[in-house]
Design a protein around this motif. Structure first.
Motif, PDB file in Angstrom:
ATOM      1  N   ARG A   1      -6.108  -7.535  -8.086  1.00  0.00           N
ATOM      2  CA  ARG A   1      -5.316  -6.390  -8.524  1.00  0.00           C
ATOM      3  C   ARG A   1      -4.805  -6.630  -9.932  1.00  0.00           C
ATOM      4  O   ARG A   1      -4.478  -7.753 -10.304  1.00  0.00           O
ATOM      5  CB  ARG A   1      -4.114  -6.179  -7.576  1.00  0.00           C
TER       6      ARG A   1
ATOM      7  N   ASP B   1      -7.727  -1.875  -7.853  1.00  0.00           N
ATOM      8  CA  ASP B   1      -7.152  -0.716  -8.535  1.00  0.00           C
ATOM      9  C   ASP B   1      -8.114   0.473  -8.515  1.00  0.00           C
ATOM     10  O   ASP B   1      -7.717   1.593  -8.212  1.00  0.00           O
ATOM     11  CB  ASP B   1      -6.789  -1.095  -9.974  1.00  0.00           C
TER      12      ASP B   1
ATOM     13  N   TRP C   1     -10.671   0.910  -6.455  1.00  0.00           N
ATOM     14  CA  TRP C   1     -10.839   1.293  -5.050  1.00  0.00           C
ATOM     15  C   TRP C   1      -9.703   2.212  -4.605  1.00  0.00           C
ATOM     16  O   TRP C   1      -9.921   3.246  -3.976  1.00  0.00           O
ATOM     17  CB  TRP C   1     -10.876   0.031  -4.184  1.00  0.00           C
ATOM     18  N   SER C   2      -8.481   1.845  -4.960  1.00  0.00           N
ATOM     19  CA  SER C   2      -7.310   2.609  -4.557  1.00  0.00           C
ATOM     20  C   SER C   2      -7.249   3.966  -5.250  1.00  0.00           C
ATOM     21  O   SER C   2      -6.979   4.992  -4.610  1.00  0.00           O
ATOM     22  CB  SER C   2      -6.047   1.802  -4.868  1.00  0.00           C
TER      23      SER C   2
ATOM     24  N   LEU D   1      -7.703   1.917   3.204  1.00  0.00           N
ATOM     25  CA  LEU D   1      -7.010   0.627   3.157  1.00  0.00           C
ATOM     26  C   LEU D   1      -6.596   0.273   4.575  1.00  0.00           C
ATOM     27  O   LEU D   1      -6.506   1.136   5.447  1.00  0.00           O
ATOM     28  CB  LEU D   1      -5.768   0.707   2.260  1.00  0.00           C
TER      29      LEU D   1
END
Length: 294
Positions: A110, A139, A141-142, A148
């Motif tokens: 991250r 980051d 991916w989010s 998640l």
């Protein structure tokens, strides 16, 4: 017309799309490698190393385990925060986390991919080659709204034999011997301000004499944290004289950011690469070693 630069090992950089499609693949081992540096003043040390485990527990890529770089994968007898253990010892630690001879490993972190590239370089140093870094990391991916989970993943222990590649990590003697050597190129992966000696973060401000500066941050797209295109990365190294015919020695504050430079140089096909493990955390405090400013 010169050949357009390309990444020579595309299998070592995976996209979020690829990972999402392959999360259930047999033998895949995905790990969050997040670590944070908490910069402090008046403590006599440049920063405090903090595990990213708390953020992992809040939410991570489904099926991914956690690797505590300082607590699980470093030589705790060293006076430096993060130090490469002996190859056989490190192989045993990776095996205990579920990485085996036949594993396919994907590493992510991250805020900065340098933690994933550090673990990738360590795996390479013990002879394990089937590892990749997630481009853009957690980051990206989010931001893409991908799933998640908070439940911890623990892979079953595996068997991993160390097949060491000597020379991927080096010490201060190698760096000192390279000063003035036309066959070597020492590269500082820290910020330009630290390279010029404007900030005394590690002790004596400055750099290893004769070294050039390719900041790790300059090799990333600042918005997505993905690696910049091959031609842009190649240009960044070419302008400082990092020719593939020379031995390239990379350093930073503690052997972390330097692995991002090393990872991308490997991708560009450079073969003679080494990371100074203790970097300026050692060099800046050793009065017997020369230092350069400006």
């Amino acid at each position: 017309m010169p050949e357009t630069p390309r990444y020579a090992h595309p299998e070592a950089i995976v996209t979020t799309e690829w990972l999402a499609a392959n999360l259930a693949a047999p033998g895949l081992r995905v790990f969050d490698c997040t670590t944070y540096l908490i910069y402090e003043t008046g403590t006599g040390r440049p920063y405090r190393v903090e595990s990213g485990r708390a953020d992992y527990d809040k939410g991570h890529i489904p099926g991914s385990g956690f690797l505590d770089l300082q607590g699980e994968l470093s030589d705790t007898s060293s006076r430096f925060n993060v130090t490469m253990p002996a190859p056989e010892d490190l192989a045993a630690r990776f095996a205990a986390k579920g990485i085996g001879q036949d594993s396919r490993v994907v590493l992510y972190s991250r805020k900065n991919p340098q933690w994933a590239t550090r673990v990738w370089w360590m795996l390479r140093a013990i002879g394990f080659d089937d590892a990749a870094v997630l481009d853009g990391g957690f980051d990206k991916w989010s931001v893409e709204g991908r799933p998640l989970e908070a439940a911890e993943t623990r892979y079953p222990p595996a068997q991993l034999e160390a097949r060491p590649r000597p020379g991927l990590f080096v010490g201060k003697e190698t760096m000192q011997a390279a000063i003035g050597d036309a066959g070597a190129c020492s590269i500082n992966a820290l910020s330009p301000e630290l390279h010029r000696g404007e900030i005394p973060r590690y002790g004596r401000p400055g750099r290893i004499p004769g070294s050039v500066n390719v900041p790790a941050a300059a090799l990333l797209d600042p918005a997505s944290l993905t690696f910049r295109p091959p031609e842009a990365v190649a240009q960044a190294f070419q302008v400082v004289g990092a020719d593939p015919s020379r031995r390239i020695l990379l350093y930073c504050g503690g052997g972390i950011a330097a692995t991002l430079d090393a990872f991308l140089l490997h991708q560009l096909g450079y073969r003679d690469l080494a990371v100074y493990d203790a970097s300026m955390s050692e060099w800046a405090k050793d009065e017997s070693l020369p230092i350069e400013q400006g």
